[in-house]
Design a protein around this motif. Structure first.
Motif, PDB file in Angstrom:
ATOM      1  N   ILE A   5       0.848  -1.188   0.000  1.00 53.12           N
ATOM      2  CA  ILE A   5       0.000   0.000   0.000  1.00 53.12           C
ATOM      3  C   ILE A   5       0.885   1.239   0.000  1.00 53.12           C
ATOM      4  N   TYR A   6       0.487   2.250  -0.771  1.00 47.94           N
ATOM      5  CA  TYR A   6       1.233   3.510  -0.855  1.00 47.94           C
ATOM      6  C   TYR A   6       0.408   4.641  -0.246  1.00 47.94           C
ATOM      7  N   TRP A   7       1.061   5.474   0.559  1.00 50.69           N
ATOM      8  CA  TRP A   7       0.455   6.670   1.145  1.00 50.69           C
ATOM      9  C   TRP A   7       1.434   7.813   1.014  1.00 50.69           C
ATOM     10  N   LEU A   8       0.936   8.994   0.722  1.00 48.84           N
ATOM     11  CA  LEU A   8       1.761  10.202   0.733  1.00 48.84           C
ATOM     12  C   LEU A   8       1.455  10.982   2.006  1.00 48.84           C
ATOM     13  N   LEU A   9       2.510  11.351   2.716  1.00 54.10           N
ATOM     14  CA  LEU A   9       2.390  12.101   3.962  1.00 54.10           C
ATOM     15  C   LEU A   9       3.042  13.462   3.780  1.00 54.10           C
ATOM     16  N   PRO A  10       2.454  14.512   4.334  1.00 52.96           N
ATOM     17  CA  PRO A  10       2.924  15.869   4.035  1.00 52.96           C
ATOM     18  C   PRO A  10       4.272  16.255   4.648  1.00 52.96           C
ATOM     19  N   VAL A  35      10.141   6.806   1.670  1.00 57.05           N
ATOM     20  CA  VAL A  35      10.978   7.426   0.646  1.00 57.05           C
ATOM     21  C   VAL A  35      10.771   8.930   0.762  1.00 57.05           C
ATOM     22  N   ALA A  36      11.874   9.660   0.760  1.00 54.33           N
ATOM     23  CA  ALA A  36      11.815  11.121   0.837  1.00 54.33           C
ATOM     24  C   ALA A  36      12.834  11.703  -0.135  1.00 54.33           C
ATOM     25  N   ALA A  37      12.763  13.002  -0.318  1.00 50.81           N
ATOM     26  CA  ALA A  37      13.711  13.682  -1.204  1.00 50.81           C
ATOM     27  C   ALA A  37      15.131  13.516  -0.658  1.00 50.81           C
ATOM     28  N   ARG A 120       5.635   7.765 -10.478  1.00 48.17           N
ATOM     29  CA  ARG A 120       4.507   8.697 -10.316  1.00 48.17           C
ATOM     30  C   ARG A 120       4.600   9.519  -9.033  1.00 48.17           C
ATOM     31  N   PHE A 121       5.492   9.129  -8.120  1.00 50.35           N
ATOM     32  CA  PHE A 121       5.636   9.852  -6.859  1.00 50.35           C
ATOM     33  C   PHE A 121       6.802  10.848  -6.862  1.00 50.35           C
ATOM     34  N   GLU A 122       7.505  10.959  -7.972  1.00 52.78           N
ATOM     35  CA  GLU A 122       8.703  11.811  -8.008  1.00 52.78           C
ATOM     36  C   GLU A 122       8.410  13.266  -7.657  1.00 52.78           C
ATOM     37  N   SER A 123       7.377  13.857  -8.242  1.00 47.04           N
ATOM     38  CA  SER A 123       7.119  15.280  -7.979  1.00 47.04           C
ATOM     39  C   SER A 123       6.635  15.535  -6.551  1.00 47.04           C
ATOM     40  N   TYR A 130       6.516  12.763   2.030  1.00 49.66           N
ATOM     41  CA  TYR A 130       7.107  11.464   2.340  1.00 49.66           C
ATOM     42  C   TYR A 130       6.195  10.374   1.795  1.00 49.66           C
ATOM     43  N   LEU A 131       6.793   9.404   1.118  1.00 49.04           N
ATOM     44  CA  LEU A 131       6.041   8.277   0.589  1.00 49.04           C
ATOM     45  C   LEU A 131       6.178   7.117   1.561  1.00 49.04           C
ATOM     46  N   LEU A 132       5.045   6.602   2.003  1.00 52.74           N
ATOM     47  CA  LEU A 132       5.007   5.420   2.849  1.00 52.74           C
ATOM     48  C   LEU A 132       4.683   4.222   1.976  1.00 52.74           C
ATOM     49  N   ILE A 133       5.522   3.206   2.058  1.00 54.08           N
ATOM     50  CA  ILE A 133       5.287   1.938   1.376  1.00 54.08           C
ATOM     51  C   ILE A 133       5.149   0.906   2.489  1.00 54.08           C
ATOM     52  N   VAL A 134       3.970   0.326   2.630  1.00 57.56           N
ATOM     53  CA  VAL A 134       3.763  -0.647   3.701  1.00 57.56           C
ATOM     54  C   VAL A 134       3.203  -1.936   3.113  1.00 57.56           C
TER      55      VAL A 134
END
Length: 168
Positions: A5-10, A35-37, A120-123, A130-134
């Motif tokens: 599952i993918y989630w984007l966190l601010p 994953v973060a910058a 698709r999460f690069e920008s 922050y991208l959460l991959i769980v």
């Protein structure tokens, strides 16, 4: 079996709180990846490694398949050329050698290539999210999604992969 599952966190604070809640929900750290910058703080987070952020696994699998096929073809040609007493051994041996060489060379290339699933999460990542991959057991998907929706309204659900690779 698990689903990814993918989630984007601010921000980092939201990511840390999410990590803590997933740990309290008995999702092991081994199955939580962020994953973060480049240069962004990852304090308190389990950062994704090369297995999650590159195409290493897919490249190694392709290399093994292509290498074994080419090795077997070379084994057939070699068995006819040298008129081997045991042509099956030559074919099997060269197929195994081809699989090893194909896996090794392809994995070197794949480790340098960014993961296509994360493209698709690069920008958003570059913008500081922050991208959460769980990786969640299939039986707990609804429970974990509801937990994150309830406790993190600032987070954004970004989808699910039907199959999780076996070893990353």
């Amino acid at each position: 079996m698990r689903k990814r599952i993918y989630w984007l966190l601010p921000d980092l604070g939201s990511a840390r709180r999410t990590m803590d809640e997933l740990l309290l929900a008995r999702i092991t750290e081994h199955h939580i990846h962020f994953v973060a910058a480049e240069g962004a703080s990852m304090d308190g987070l389990h950062a994704a490694n090369v297995l999650q952020t590159s195409d290493l696994v897919e490249a190694a699998q392709s290399g093994a398949l292509i290498g074994s096929g080419l090795g077997a073809a070379g084994g057939v040609a070699a068995a006819f050329a040298i008129n081997a007493g045991s042509p099956a051994a030559v074919v099997i041996g060269l197929a195994a050698l081809g699989a090893m060489l194909g896996t090794w060379s392809s994995s070197m290339i794949g480790s340098a290539a960014p993961n296509r699933r994360l493209k698709r999460f690069e920008s958003p990542i570059a913008a500081g999210q922050y991208l959460l991959i769980v990786d969640v057991p299939r039986t707990r998907i609804t429970e974990i999604e509801q937990l994150l929706e309830r406790t993190h309204p600032e987070a954004h659900f970004e989808g699910m992969e039907p199959n999780v690779p076996a070893f990353p």
